[in-house]
Design a protein around this motif. Structure first.
Motif, mmCIF file in Angstrom:
data_model
loop_
_atom_site.group_PDB
_atom_site.id
_atom_site.type_symbol
_atom_site.label_atom_id
_atom_site.label_comp_id
_atom_site.label_asym_id
_atom_site.label_seq_id
_atom_site.Cartn_x
_atom_site.Cartn_y
_atom_site.Cartn_z
ATOM 1 N N SER A 199 5.765 35.056 25.601
ATOM 2 C CA SER A 199 4.785 35.303 24.488
ATOM 3 C C SER A 199 3.679 34.356 24.688
ATOM 4 N N ARG A 200 3.790 33.338 25.172
ATOM 5 C CA ARG A 200 2.567 32.359 25.515
ATOM 6 C C ARG A 200 1.628 32.743 26.748
ATOM 7 N N ILE A 201 2.325 32.942 27.855
ATOM 8 C CA ILE A 201 1.669 32.860 29.192
ATOM 9 C C ILE A 201 1.283 34.279 29.317
ATOM 10 N N GLY A 202 2.327 35.232 29.446
ATOM 11 C CA GLY A 202 1.897 36.741 29.978
ATOM 12 C C GLY A 202 0.989 37.221 28.718
ATOM 13 N N VAL A 203 1.602 37.185 27.639
ATOM 14 C CA VAL A 203 0.788 37.622 26.598
ATOM 15 C C VAL A 203 -0.756 37.257 26.403
ATOM 16 N N THR A 204 -0.950 36.198 26.560
ATOM 17 C CA THR A 204 -2.304 35.480 26.404
ATOM 18 C C THR A 204 -3.183 35.941 27.588
ATOM 19 N N GLU A 205 -2.580 35.841 28.979
ATOM 20 C CA GLU A 205 -3.255 36.386 30.032
ATOM 21 C C GLU A 205 -3.664 37.802 29.783
ATOM 22 N N ARG A 206 -2.766 38.552 29.105
ATOM 23 C CA ARG A 206 -3.252 40.033 29.231
ATOM 24 C C ARG A 206 -4.298 40.258 28.238
ATOM 25 N N LEU A 207 -4.042 39.522 26.966
ATOM 26 C CA LEU A 207 -5.189 39.654 26.072
ATOM 27 C C LEU A 207 -6.401 39.386 26.558
ATOM 28 N N ALA B 229 -7.844 29.685 20.618
ATOM 29 C CA ALA B 229 -6.265 30.036 21.027
ATOM 30 C C ALA B 229 -5.500 28.992 20.644
ATOM 31 N N ALA B 230 -4.372 29.103 20.128
ATOM 32 C CA ALA B 230 -3.389 28.122 19.545
ATOM 33 C C ALA B 230 -2.816 27.341 20.820
ATOM 34 N N SER B 231 -2.623 26.198 20.907
ATOM 35 C CA SER B 231 -1.818 25.260 21.608
ATOM 36 C C SER B 231 -1.072 24.363 20.778
ATOM 37 N N GLY B 232 -0.397 23.501 21.413
ATOM 38 C CA GLY B 232 0.286 22.301 20.519
ATOM 39 C C GLY B 232 0.090 20.850 21.168
ATOM 40 N N THR B 233 0.237 19.719 20.353
ATOM 41 C CA THR B 233 0.286 18.605 20.819
ATOM 42 C C THR B 233 1.325 18.411 21.901
ATOM 43 N N GLY B 234 2.411 19.240 21.868
ATOM 44 C CA GLY B 234 3.532 18.948 23.140
ATOM 45 C C GLY B 234 2.855 19.247 24.588
ATOM 46 N N VAL C 45 -3.626 9.091 22.632
ATOM 47 C CA VAL C 45 -3.581 10.324 23.510
ATOM 48 C C VAL C 45 -5.002 10.931 22.702
ATOM 49 N N ASP C 46 -5.863 11.636 23.809
ATOM 50 C CA ASP C 46 -7.157 12.360 23.377
ATOM 51 C C ASP C 46 -6.950 13.634 24.384
ATOM 52 N N GLU C 47 -8.027 14.324 23.904
ATOM 53 C CA GLU C 47 -7.996 15.562 24.681
ATOM 54 C C GLU C 47 -8.110 15.506 26.187
ATOM 55 N N THR C 48 -8.140 14.108 26.720
ATOM 56 C CA THR C 48 -8.434 13.938 28.324
ATOM 57 C C THR C 48 -7.332 13.551 28.884
ATOM 58 N N SER C 49 -6.217 13.252 27.875
ATOM 59 C CA SER C 49 -4.922 13.031 28.337
ATOM 60 C C SER C 49 -4.211 13.991 29.075
ATOM 61 N N PRO C 50 -3.424 13.486 30.411
ATOM 62 C CA PRO C 50 -2.697 14.709 30.994
ATOM 63 C C PRO C 50 -1.775 15.342 30.133
ATOM 64 N N ALA C 51 -1.332 16.753 30.806
ATOM 65 C CA ALA C 51 -0.239 17.271 30.175
ATOM 66 C C ALA C 51 1.235 16.703 30.639
ATOM 67 N N LEU D 251 4.773 24.362 29.408
ATOM 68 C CA LEU D 251 4.633 25.506 28.575
ATOM 69 C C LEU D 251 3.087 25.685 28.345
ATOM 70 N N ALA D 252 2.873 24.502 27.377
ATOM 71 C CA ALA D 252 1.451 24.463 26.802
ATOM 72 C C ALA D 252 0.524 24.613 27.971
#
Ligand SMILES: NC(=O)c1ccc[n+]([C@@H]2O[C@H](COP(=O)([O-])OP(=O)(O)OC[C@H]3O[C@@H](n4cnc5c(N)ncnc54)[C@H](OP(=O)(O)O)[C@@H]3O)[C@@H](O)[C@H]2O)c1
Length: 306
Positions: free
Chosen positions: A90-98, A114-119, A129-135, A143-144
């Protein structure tokens, strides 16, 4: 943020959800035209889409200026193999197709929020942590990261893509507070595990305002942390919630109990991120709820609501 410079035509996936329903009301109040992108039974003014194929009802959609993509399987629940598969699909496949479908639209929308999460950032201990911090390299982090990566076809087609990494969104009608309130109201609330884990949060009205801001601010693109400026630990959160309800919070919930109850999903409750909304602050986003204690006091007033 009322009276936009120019009324836009905006489509929203997940418009029936906790965030989506508040967003649609707010965008319409701003004077925008909102076309919810719905999976089933047509409602007036909505357009159909099929997340399994990415197919959009282009005629009902019309010429769209902006897209807000919130649809996704909810992460709450035991992460069985089947649930994990739904979360991924519902996140990866659906987002890519959309995104492929959006890229093929004529005219193309200008912006995708597009929604994502701090996870995304995984277990960060006490590090800022800021936006430049790694996954992170745990399930939610991977997943995120893939979820955000799935918006690439839209960015490649020239849409300005903003990936909003939401913290826990707070409103009495939302799952997070609804799950906590019964125990806390009985004076049975307490910290989770050690309580030292950071707990990024944002009020729902600020989450909705951040989406509207992301649509309107051309300077914003890429990952943007949608969290309140005041970072709190689970211990701070527990105390503030008890105080707002005027109830004691002396009964901690041991980590092993959470692991027994929720399995791997307990990691979401026992780890966190000391997240700083660097991009929103730099862009001058006006937080209505920058600090937790007054935000909770406001949300839990008998007449409160967004
Ligand atoms: N709430 C939070 O604290 C929080 C925190 C971090 C990130 N987020 C993210 O922000 C987004 C919105 O959150 P929310 O709390 O509003 O979520 P929500 O209440 O669970 O709503 C999500 C919406 O997505 C659609 N949906 C549900 N399952 C789906 C599936 N398997 N495939 C495709 N679509 C599905 C449904 O809308 P339709 O029936 O209208 O299609 C649903 O109303 C989500 O992507 C969520 O992961 C939320």
């Amino acid at each position: 943020m009322s009276s936009p410079a120019r009324p836009l035509r905006i489509t929203v996936t997940g418009a029936s959800g906790f965030l989506g329903s508040a967003l649609v009301l707010a965008l319409r109040a701003d004077g925008h035209t909102v076309v919810p992108l719905v999976r089933s039974a047509n409602s007036p003014g909505a357009a159909r889409w099929d997340p399994a194929t990415g197919q959009l009802d282009e005629q009902a959609l019309g010429a769209i200026d902006a897209v807000v993509h919130l649809a996704a399987e909810n992460v709450v629940g035991r992460w069985t193999t089947a649930k994990k598969q739904k979360l991924r699909e519902s996140r990866i496949g659906v987002t890519e197709r959309l995104c492929r479908s959006l890229a093929a639209l004529t005219p193309r929308p200008r912006v995708l929020v597009a929604a994502s999460g701090t996870g995304f950032h995984g277990d960060c201990g006490d590090r800022l942590v800021d936006e430049t911090s790694p996954a992170g390299n745990d399930f939610l982090g991977e997943l995120a990261a893939a979820w955000e990566g799935a918006t690439a076809p839209a960015a490649a087609a020239g849409l300005r893509v903003v990936n909003l990494r939401f913290g826990m969104v707070l409103d009495p009608s939302g799952a997070a507070l609804q799950k906590m309130l019964p125990a806390f109201r009985l004076g049975l609330g307490g910290r989770l595990g050690s309580g030292r884990q950071w707990t990024p949060w944002i009020s729902r009205r600020d989450a909705v305002a951040a989406i509207r801001f992301a649509i309107e601010r051309d300077a914003l693109r890429g990952p943007v942390l949608a969290v309140a400026p005041e970072a709190v630990t689970n211990r701070d959160f527990t105390r503030a919630l008890g105080k707002a309800l005027r109830r004691p919070t002396i009964l901690p919930v041991p980590a092993f109990v959470l692991r027994l109850l929720f399995g791997e999903m307990a990691s979401m409750l026992l780890t966190g991120q000391r997240a700083v909304p660097k991009q929103l602050l730099a862009a001058g986003f006006p937080f209505a709820d920058a600090q937790l204690a007054p935000a909770l006091q406001n949300l839990l007033r008998p007449t409160a609501g967004t």
